[in-house]
Design an enzyme around this catalytic site. Sequence first.
Site: not given
Length: 490
Positions: A122, A152, A228
């Site tokens: 993402h 992911d 992230s």
Amino acid sequence: MSRPSVRLLACSVLIGLAAAGGVQAQTPAVAPASSLPDFTGIVQQNAAAVVHVEAKYNGRAQPRLLPGMPGMPGGPGADSQAEILRRFFGMPPMPSPEEQKHTSLGSGFIISSDGYILTNNHVVDHADEVTVRLQDRRTLTAKVVGTDPQYDIALLKVNVNGKLPAVRIGDSQSLKPGQWVLAIGSPFGFDYTVTQGIVSAIGRNLGSGDQPYTSFIQTDVPINRGNSGGPLFNLQGEVVGINSQIYSNTGGYLGVAFSIPIDVAMNAVEQLKTKGFVTRGQLGVMVQGVSDDMVKVFKLDRGAGAVVTQVTPGSGADKAGIQAGDIILKYDGETIDQPGDLPPLVGLTKPGTRVPVEVLRDGRHETLQVTVGTAPRDPDAVSPDGTAPAQTSGSQALGLTVGPLSADDRKQMGLRAGEGVQVTDISGEAAAQAGLRAGDVILRVNQHAVGSVAEFRAATKDVKAGSTVLLLVRRGEQSSFIGITVPKGK
């Protein structure tokens, strides 16, 4: 904060004993500083292998949040639940509004000295340009080798002269709640920020439709937007997870964070390197939890296991004899306490593998040998050439799989013979965003009635990327038209 309280209590007891029995009061011992972890060595050894990731979107695509889940804006139940699961799309600290629209920041880490880098899908999803910045301030253009949205995971590659510093990969399966862990990343664009905490729980299934195959590591490590894709280290300086999500009603850290186990990530990495995409096992069942009513009716000791509610015709589960109503207790020797335990185990199983599955049926334990099938590929995954897989065959393009509808099911739904096909799996974002679910019955594709898998394939074989398909869907006793727009490849 608990230690000062304990020491004060111990001091009071000793003074009381001295007054009552003449015992000489003693100053309580102070815990040596060495009993607390020192993270400086881990940071010094690994910081150079952590990178800052920047993804740019040149007006053709935008950073995408995955489909809404209960409590997320735009998802079902958004108005009724406060908590929301957020991914960390970081933004530069002081960009213009226009720049914010077209840039996302994240973190990553070098897994091999020849320039392979791991981050979250993402962070770079559908980006037009990806760059990474090293600790020595070099900025390098990164190629997206491959991605897997369901895990992911994104694998990047940079080309440099010489070798790059790389992290050491640990074993996430050995993690236990209470262990110290450390994160290094770029929250809010602040490079090489170090935060620490403990493992709060393992094997955490978040119940989100986009990542059913991941059992997350839950921690209380403070991580925020921009973290992230960054690494989670154990005290041995080994990477045990990839920081991915937080649970929050504000968009900021509230004490609960989730990381993808490194074992899962590296399994995906090897597949992306060798074949350009990730395959997962598929059992061919739909399951739900064991309710209190089931415990009473079936006279169970406890509500553990996964109850089979539907078996996909022709699947490995069907061929092995698994039936609706069976309670799956073990998969390949691993205990299934709740439905969410099953998909990650099945997903990591190599298709074609024969696996023992223990079920409870009519009060008897039976072990069935199931040959695991192959789950549909994610249509949003990126292959080694940097493009999405070809999306020209109907069910793959629409992000769903269909199977035949039984005569009994047609009778219960009031359908005629040869009417409708059943959705057996939702594999893509387009179908999920449209609101389709496994178990829905598709009656028409645009103007064409469908009553078999072959008819459905014929009706969808010419579906093009970017086009919209209108499906007449029966759910329960109600039918409605649902439009699905086929995602465009890059």
